[in-house]
Design a protein around this motif. Structure first.
Motif, short mmCIF file in Angstrom:
data_model
loop_
_atom_site.label_atom_id
_atom_site.label_comp_id
_atom_site.label_asym_id
_atom_site.label_seq_id
_atom_site.Cartn_x
_atom_site.Cartn_y
_atom_site.Cartn_z
N ARG A 106 40.99 37.79 39.24
CA ARG A 106 41.22 36.62 38.38
C ARG A 106 39.91 36.06 37.83
NH1 ARG A 106 44.96 36.88 42.12
NH2 ARG A 106 43.59 36.06 43.73
N ASP A 109 39.97 33.95 34.79
CA ASP A 109 40.91 32.81 34.82
C ASP A 109 40.40 31.63 35.62
OD1 ASP A 109 42.76 34.31 33.32
OD2 ASP A 109 43.53 35.26 35.15
N HIS A 110 39.31 31.80 36.38
CA HIS A 110 38.81 30.68 37.20
C HIS A 110 37.44 30.23 36.69
CE1 HIS A 110 35.87 33.25 39.18
NE2 HIS A 110 36.83 34.10 39.54
N SER A 111 36.98 29.14 37.26
CA SER A 111 35.69 28.58 36.84
C SER A 111 34.66 28.66 37.96
CB SER A 111 35.87 27.11 36.41
OG SER A 111 36.73 27.01 35.31
N ASP A 114 38.06 30.74 43.15
CA ASP A 114 39.43 31.23 43.02
C ASP A 114 40.28 30.51 44.06
OD1 ASP A 114 41.78 32.58 42.78
OD2 ASP A 114 40.98 34.57 43.24
N ALA A 115 41.00 29.47 43.62
CA ALA A 115 41.78 28.65 44.55
C ALA A 115 42.82 29.49 45.30
CB ALA A 115 42.45 27.50 43.81
N THR A 133 34.39 34.99 44.79
CA THR A 133 34.46 35.47 43.42
C THR A 133 33.15 36.19 43.07
OG1 THR A 133 33.51 33.43 42.54
CG2 THR A 133 35.92 33.51 42.81
#
Length: 780
Positions: A106, A109-111, A114-115, A133
């Motif tokens: 992902r 898609d994350h900043s 990765d929650a 990540t």
């Protein structure tokens, strides 16, 4: 009864609401605690975090890169990190896809955090994958210490990684983060960063990697020490296949592609990158010392006043060396020198030569020579100055057998011998130096300083200076042509010539002999005299012009050695380097203009800022007419003299030399100017060869002058050095992209010197050695 039950229900509800309140209080307290921990961490309470400026310019050790004129990497300078950054655009798509699919599905898609991955890692205790990540892993590589074994410290490290990862995501694009991650990782075996890894494990640039190769390298991110393709083939293959499986899972590969790639065996093409291996090793070591001197000069400092560090600052050094021509030169050495060495070993067995590998030395002289070599050795230096050993202790150690690795032309040999025996063993090996230069620009295209840098580190191109022999004669001829307006067709008698010593101090008269000890008494042209290397005519020319003008000329042609202006220099007694000889001969090919040899065109820093640009150093030395006339004389050497073997189309009966030694036939039919040279007792063999846009010099000899062939058959320059020139030029001409000329040398305008005088056929044949007279001396 019903009325009494109601209060109980109310109490129960009240107790439940208390639980709800405590839950939210604890939740708020947890959130606050997390916020506080992250705030304290970001404020540096648990240790310093990188500043904005550091995030903007993360510090990593970058190797300096040596780049050829045709854009290839010749080598690098580094201490521990062999790292050269690669921009994202130079990374193939399948390499990037393999990384994302395996390390961070992902990622886009994350900043930074990765929650979902974090929750999954906590819920399943990491059994279904970690939570780091790519951004977090980059943060760990760049800004945090090694993973701590203490759980509390590890939690704090993780928090720092989260904070830095978010900051990195704000500071850089996703593509920049991926490129930084590929460039920072240590792939083991001196492969720091993806570019070094691709070159070390596959001999490729990153953009040339195929899918399975990319998958293997991405698989090493898990643990490059464990997944080392040189030691753990099975483990690395399995890990590669996991990566290929992840690429299929994330729709980067079809099932058929995955299955076919997973079935392939692991194949690496290991190319170790070190300072003593690879191409142009001697040149790179010369360049290293040049760079250190350049960096120490005040005008070449960084903006902050500090020195550039060639091992850490990621400089790009653009050189004139052509990687193709360098490879051809090294190939020529590898083809010729083992054959020549085999013949030398054959002639220097203990039975054939009891003092082998030396000639003309008594035992006491040999003992003195060996002792001097011992005291000049690196082993002696280290024991005396680093270990503070006494001379007696050091000398005793040279006579104790120890395990060592020694050089042979068939590969290194592990053996046990005394250091003194190893010194004598290495005395047997003939050395060589070879340099090739474009005379119009001074650009050095190839530089081979020896037979093997690992075992023979003394550079025979620039460090070594040896007697030039007959390769010095063109300087005498050109001086005479300049002063006396002589023509190649002018004739002089081949008679004994003496130069009175009174002209040059209190010296004795100098009366040189010809190489064969005979004088024909006949008149011969200057062209014939140079082609046959007739000493009597050269001595006559020296007497006519005097030695001082010759010395003045060669000084203008870049020869720095202190040369005593005495008549004997006419036969090549001065010690001159291959580097100086090639530069000087370039003057002849360049219409009388000397261009100082150039090795570096420019230097850039890691950001592409130009720090240095070469300014050519040139000077007029002689007129184009004198230069061309001298070239015309040297063309006679390859038309009818000792260089005529370059023209042979078959072995035939006209040569005494074995094919295994000479590399016949060369079959050149284009104009070639050249000169062979052989010094006293065959201690040095030279060949200087020129075509209009390429000048190449070759020297061969032993470390000591006493190491040489017993006879002229194999000991002359035409046998020791000329074959390497021929082998080199055959490869150069086969590569038409190089554009090396096969045309004739340009005739200057207004030529007034008579050039057109041909050798008679019978005279030309007389210069060729016959089978029945194997020891006839061609050149002296």
């Amino acid at each position: 009864m019903a009325k009494k039950a109601a209060p109980k229900k109310k109490k129960k509800n009240r107790n439940f609401s208390v639980y709800i309140k405590w839950f939210w209080r604890l939740f708020a307290l947890g959130v606050l605690a997390i916020v506080m921990i992250f705030s304290l961490a970001s404020w540096g309470f648990f240790g310093e975090l990188p500043t904005f400026e550091i995030l903007e310019n993360p510090q990593t050790n970058l190797a300096s890169e040596v780049i050829s004129s045709d854009g290839k990497t010749l080598g690098k300078y580094y201490l521990s990190d062999n790292r050269t950054p690669v921009p994202f655009d130079d990374l193939p798509d399948h390499l990037v896809n393999a990384l994302v699919a395996t390390e961070d599905e992902r990622f886009y898609d994350h900043s930074g955090i990765d929650a979902w991955g974090t929750v999954r890692a906590v819920a399943f205790l990491g059994s279904r994958g970690g939570a780091s990540t790519i951004s977090q892993q980059l943060a760990k590589q760049l800004f945090t210490d090694q993973v701590s074994a203490n759980i509390g410290e590890r939690i704090l490290q993780k928090i720092k990684e989260w904070i830095i990862a978010v900051q990195l995501e704000k500071q850089y694009t996703k593509e920049e983060i991926i490129a930084m991650y590929f460039n920072i990782y240590d792939f083991n075996n001196n492969a720091d960063g993806i570019r070094s890894a691709a070159r070390v494990y596959f001999g490729k640039e990153p953009g040339e990697l195929n899918v399975e190769q990319s998958a293997m390298l991405v698989g090493m991110f898990k643990n490059s020490a464990l997944y080392n393709p040189r030691r753990n083939v099975e483990g690395v293959t399995n890990r590669r296949n996991v990566v290929l499986g992840q690429m299929y899972k994330n729709d980067f590969l079809t099932k058929e592609e995955r299955d076919s790639l997973q079935a392939l065996p692991l194949e690496i093409d290991y190319h170790p990158e070190s300072h003593s291996t690879g191409i142009a090793t001697y040149f790179r070591m010369y360049l290293r010392d040049w760079l250190k001197n350049w960096a120490s000069e005040e005008e070449n400092r960084k903006p902050d006043g500090s020195k550039y560090n060639i091992y850490l600052d990621g400089l790009k050094i653009f050189t004139t060396i052509d990687s193709r021509m360098q490879a051809y030169a090294e190939n020529a050495v590898q083809q010729h020198m083992p054959r020549l060495q085999a013949e030398f070993f054959h002639q220097n067995t203990k039975k054939r030569n009891p003092t082998a590998p030396f000639q003309d030395l008594r035992q006491g002289q040999i003992d003195t020579l060996m002792r001097l070599t011992m005291k000049r050795s690196e082993r002696w230096r280290k024991m005396k100055y680093d270990m503070k050993k006494s001379d007696e202790e050091i000398e005793a150690s040279f006579h104790k057998p120890i395990p060592m690795e020694i050089f042979s032309w068939k590969g290194d040999i592990d053996t046990v011998m005394t250091p003194m025996d190893s010194i004598r063993y290495y005395k047997y090996f003939l050395r060589t130096g070879m340099m090739s230069m474009e005379p119009q620009t001074g650009h050095v295209k190839a530089w081979v300083g020896g037979i093997n840098y690992k075992h023979f580190q003394y550079d025979q191109v620039k460090q070594s200076k040896r007697q030039a022999g007959s390769t010095f004669k063109p300087f005498v001829y050109s001086t005479a042509i300049d002063q006396l307006h002589l023509s190649p067709c002018d004739e002089y008698p081949d008679l004994p010539t003496c130069i009175e010593g009174g002209k040059y101090g209190n010296m004795e008269a100098w009366c040189p002999e010809n190489s064969n000890g005979e004088f024909t008494g006949e008149n011969i042209t200057l062209k014939q005299a140079l082609a046959g290397s007739v000493n009597s005519v050269t001595a006559r020319l020296m007497d006519m012009v005097g030695p001082q003008p010759v010395v003045n000329l060669i000084k203008k042609m870049g020869v720095d050695a202190d040369i005593l202006p005495v008549p004997s220099i006419a036969l090549g007694t001065p010690d001159i380097s291959v580097y100086e000889m090639v530069g000087a001969y370039g003057t002849f090919a360049n219409m009388g203009v000397y261009v100082k040899p150039v090795m570096i065109t420019r230097i850039e820093d890691k950001n592409g800022t130009v720090l240095y640009e070469n300014v050519p150093e040139t000077r007029d030395v002689m007129s184009p007419e004198v230069a061309y006339t001298t070239v015309n004389l040297m063309k006679g050497v390859t038309e009818s003299g000792s260089g005529m073997r370059l023209r042979h189309k078959s072995l035939g009966e006209q040569t005494v030399y074995k094919e295994i030694i000479t590399g016949y036939p060369y079959e050149f039919n284009n104009p070639i100017a050249g000169k062979t040279g052989t010094t006293q007792n065959q201690s040095d063999g030279w060949f200087m060869g020129m075509v209009p846009n390429l000048v190449t010099g070759v020297w061969v000899g032993g470390e000591d002058r006493a190491t040489h062939f017993a006879t002229i058959t194999y000991g002359q320059g035409a046998s020791m050095a000329l074959p390497m020139w021929g082998l080199y030029m055959k490869q150069v001409y086969a590569d038409e992209d190089l554009g090396v000329s096969k045309e004739d040398f340009e005739v200057p305008e207004g030529l007034t010197i008579r050039i057109d005088c041909d050798l008679a056929a019978d005279e030309a044949n007389d210069t060729i050695p016959k089978v029945k007279t194997p020891d006839v001396e061609i050149d002296f």
